[in-house]
Design a protein around this motif. Structure first.
Motif, PDB file in Angstrom:
ATOM      1  N   ILE A 137       1.992   7.116   3.261  1.00 23.46           N
ATOM      2  CA  ILE A 137       3.369   7.000   2.770  1.00 23.46           C
ATOM      3  C   ILE A 137       4.317   7.231   3.945  1.00 23.46           C
ATOM      4  O   ILE A 137       4.076   8.101   4.776  1.00 23.46           O
ATOM      5  N   ARG A 138       5.367   6.430   4.007  1.00 22.04           N
ATOM      6  CA  ARG A 138       6.350   6.534   5.078  1.00 22.04           C
ATOM      7  C   ARG A 138       7.735   6.767   4.480  1.00 22.04           C
ATOM      8  O   ARG A 138       8.270   5.883   3.801  1.00 22.04           O
ATOM      9  N   TYR A 151       8.868  -1.820   5.174  1.00 21.73           N
ATOM     10  CA  TYR A 151       8.249  -1.209   6.370  1.00 21.73           C
ATOM     11  C   TYR A 151       8.071   0.284   6.100  1.00 21.73           C
ATOM     12  O   TYR A 151       7.050   0.872   6.468  1.00 21.73           O
ATOM     13  N   VAL A 152       9.046   0.904   5.446  1.00 23.08           N
ATOM     14  CA  VAL A 152       8.921   2.279   4.956  1.00 23.08           C
ATOM     15  C   VAL A 152       9.089   2.258   3.440  1.00 23.08           C
ATOM     16  O   VAL A 152       9.645   1.317   2.879  1.00 23.08           O
ATOM     17  N   ARG A 191       0.798  -1.214   0.000  1.00 22.46           N
ATOM     18  CA  ARG A 191       0.000   0.000   0.000  1.00 22.46           C
ATOM     19  C   ARG A 191       0.839   1.278   0.000  1.00 22.46           C
ATOM     20  O   ARG A 191       0.533   2.229  -0.716  1.00 22.46           O
ATOM     21  N   GLY A 192       1.899   1.314   0.789  1.00 29.34           N
ATOM     22  CA  GLY A 192       2.681   2.540   0.925  1.00 29.34           C
ATOM     23  C   GLY A 192       3.339   2.938  -0.394  1.00 29.34           C
ATOM     24  O   GLY A 192       3.283   4.095  -0.814  1.00 29.34           O
ATOM     25  N   ARG A 193       3.958   1.972  -1.046  1.00 27.29           N
ATOM     26  CA  ARG A 193       4.624   2.273  -2.309  1.00 27.29           C
ATOM     27  C   ARG A 193       3.605   2.472  -3.430  1.00 27.29           C
ATOM     28  O   ARG A 193       3.855   3.256  -4.358  1.00 27.29           O
ATOM     29  N   PHE A 204       1.024   4.536  14.270  1.00 24.71           N
ATOM     30  CA  PHE A 204       0.614   5.787  13.637  1.00 24.71           C
ATOM     31  C   PHE A 204       1.165   5.868  12.217  1.00 24.71           C
ATOM     32  O   PHE A 204       0.440   6.152  11.259  1.00 24.71           O
ATOM     33  N   ALA A 205       2.470   5.584  12.088  1.00 19.40           N
ATOM     34  CA  ALA A 205       3.098   5.662  10.765  1.00 19.40           C
ATOM     35  C   ALA A 205       2.459   4.669   9.791  1.00 19.40           C
ATOM     36  O   ALA A 205       2.271   4.974   8.605  1.00 19.40           O
ATOM     37  N   LEU A 206       2.112   3.473  10.277  1.00 24.97           N
ATOM     38  CA  LEU A 206       1.487   2.470   9.408  1.00 24.97           C
ATOM     39  C   LEU A 206       0.129   2.928   8.892  1.00 24.97           C
ATOM     40  O   LEU A 206      -0.301   2.502   7.811  1.00 24.97           O
ATOM     41  N   ALA A 207      -0.551   3.762   9.647  1.00 24.25           N
ATOM     42  CA  ALA A 207      -1.882   4.218   9.241  1.00 24.25           C
ATOM     43  C   ALA A 207      -1.827   5.411   8.297  1.00 24.25           C
ATOM     44  O   ALA A 207      -2.856   5.818   7.760  1.00 24.25           O
TER      45      ALA A 207
END
Lengths: 281, 281, 281
Positions: free
Chosen positions: B124-125, B182-183, A159-161, B118-121
């Protein structure tokens, strides 16, 4: 038929090669969609190869993107409806993802927007480390991608990427595309053709039923349901109708869109220049 | 209102920045939850920015973790119920993941447990390669993470790495966090602010409807269903009630938990020292 | 019982170690399946460790693959049915993925086909960077993998890389396996044992209920449904019955299959040599 938008090498019955060739920049247009649809129809009757490789005659462009002229839109709308009943471009990609052949994108040059969508619908994506450029720059014009990336990316790269690729609309070179899982591997360009050829030839010697079984089982758990795609296409056309998008497109055409131009070479960067951030008064 | 736990820069209407500031180590407490809830309520009414960046005023701590004192627990329990009806912390994170704005975590310093949640929600990280430290050390105290990581990680980094992160409870530096997905990316610290700023400003110039469409379609296929979260929180509180956890927490408070201490700097390592392996008699 | 196919070190109650030992190349046979089934039955009664590590006494072979002789097939068919009612090998792997213990594969040497399937069903996979070799070469013999890889891989490494692994049937060394997410990490071989041991010992000191909660929640969202597996096994046995596969297996046995041979060392490469591409006449 002799296709006008690509050459087809079927001299090896179990390994066919489609080489895109639509100067000046390998745009996807109604003719290409029609010709690919005919090719897929043959393969769907199990009269095709075990392995189907897609590459490009132009080292700068795999598939630049969709031809977004109004003329092409009319021509696509006039194509005979495909088996799925979806818009011809979605119809083509849904069928591509289900073909009874192993499909491999050998990406050298730019594969943006619909060009990236095409690659996402193939089974395997190999990229030239130095020459591949992938991206979904639609957001820069003001549109969601219309034929699948919001379905494919979260499942492919997380999801993030997925958000970064789709919301940022930037260009991804081979190395970064590999790191994100956007492509399987980025291969040094001077080894690229040999690498793809070796892999494709290997798979093409394997048992057809075993390949079909693998494709079926993997599709069962990883292909987005067909019904996810049409609402994306609807949202895309709604975006196209917005005046702000039309204004951006008009400017981009003036600056060299759909020509062999700096705009097309660096389209990811270009679309970041339409807008400007304003401070509060 | 002027928030007490962060500063809000809304001078650029389409790009807002929340900078966490809750000395000594940016703990997440009832005040922060309440203030973020108010901010999100404004954004939910589409009165907010296109892009919302979260960063920290403290280079060692993005968000250390939840304030686990009994006092804070009472204060959180006394918060007015959020729209979802879930525990206030879950309510906040569920709403965060659905905000009609692109959310970016700019992670420099530690983001453990609830800080990682919090970051997971966020969408984008981005992480500082040298200064980011992420982890879910709850297991070291004897608890499952309570607000989502068991839902987010398998979908984000795959089952194997999800298990390693959650069962091992170790600290993940920027480079390893990037390798695991993870990020999104780990950026060299001296380029970090510029990188995040450039990306955020670019996205903030894009069409709001296009960004909303992308977020909606990606959420449709990648957001865990809301109902997955409350049972995790229940299991977390059951763990908190176990005497062994209370004993570990008591010891950790004595050793410097929730203070600017070596324990907090190296909390992933610290929690590996509670237990001891015994050979059979 | 004293198992014949592995040694079991249970001297540390919370951390057990199964060391595969079935010369000449650690084939998976009916005896190993039976013995692992008994071990898992004990652990299922919560009478086992917090952490269960699988490694190998043979640095060249973690688990070579399934013993594909007809004799072994008969012996497996004669095993008492497992709790799931599935084929004994699927039954074993489904139970492995649900064990109330954290399971870790410490992969040094070859883990192909069923050996790779075993590793996929454990929670965490660590690999020796220099010595691990993973792969699913069944396709080279003419079969789909029978016990789960088409279910596990798309969820673990994404659809594109899943297709490459399964359709290509090639060997993956430690570094590439890590890059694809096939294993959690590839560790330099001279640090490998210490790395795995340190991680396993750390987790084994943690609260049993917390570990069980994490495993349960992650399994809820990432374990393939049991019913996905039997059709894969059916397709595998159908492939085994095809004369072409029998011919390839006969040749491979003549060349050294299931012996300590070059064929087994380089099985991924070997299976690429069965066929030949023919040009059109």
């Amino acid at each position: 038929m002799t296709p006008a938008r690509f050459t087809l090498d079927s001299s090896t019955p179990s390994l066919w090669r489609v080489t895109f060739h639509n100067p000046p920049i390998n745009l996807i247009d109604s003719v290409m969609i029609g010709e690919l649809g005919e090719l897929f129809a043959d393969i769907e009757k199990n009269q095709g190869p075990a392995v189907l490789v897609f590459d490009s005659a132009d080292p700068d462009y795999f598939l630049a993107h969709y031809d977004i002229t109004a003329a092409n839109r009319s021509l696509v709308d006039a194509l005979p409806p495909g088996p799925s009943g979806f818009h011809p471009w979605i119809d083509l990609l849904v069928r591509l993802s289900k073909l009874p052949a192993v499909t491999i994108s050998a990406i050298r040059g730019r594969a943006r927007a619909a060009g990236s969508e095409f690659a996402l619908a193939t089974d395997i994506r190999f990229a030239s480390r130095e020459r591949a450029v992938l991206g979904q720059m639609e957001v820069g014009f003001g549109a969601v991608a219309g034929a699948g990336p919001t379905s494919w990316f979260p499942r492919l790269v997380g999801r993030g990427r997925a958000f970064e690729i789709l919301l940022g609309g930037e260009d991804f070179g081979g190395a970064l595309a590999e790191r994100y899982g956007y492509v399987n591997r980025a291969i040094p360009d001077d080894e690229f053709e040999n690498f793809v050829d070796r892999f494709a030839r290997r798979v093409a010697t394997f048992d057809r039923q075993a390949l079909a079984d693998i494709k079926q089982f993997v599709n069962n758990v990883s292909r987005p349901p067909d019904e996810e795609f049409p609402p994306q296409m609807d949202a895309f056309w709604q975006a196209v109708a917005r005046p702000a998008l039309q204004a951006r497109a008009t400017k981009a055409f003036e600056d060299g869109l759909q020509q062999r131009s700096d705009v097309e070479l660096c389209l990811g960067e270009y679309v970041g220049q339409f807008g400007e951030l304003k401070k509060k008064d």
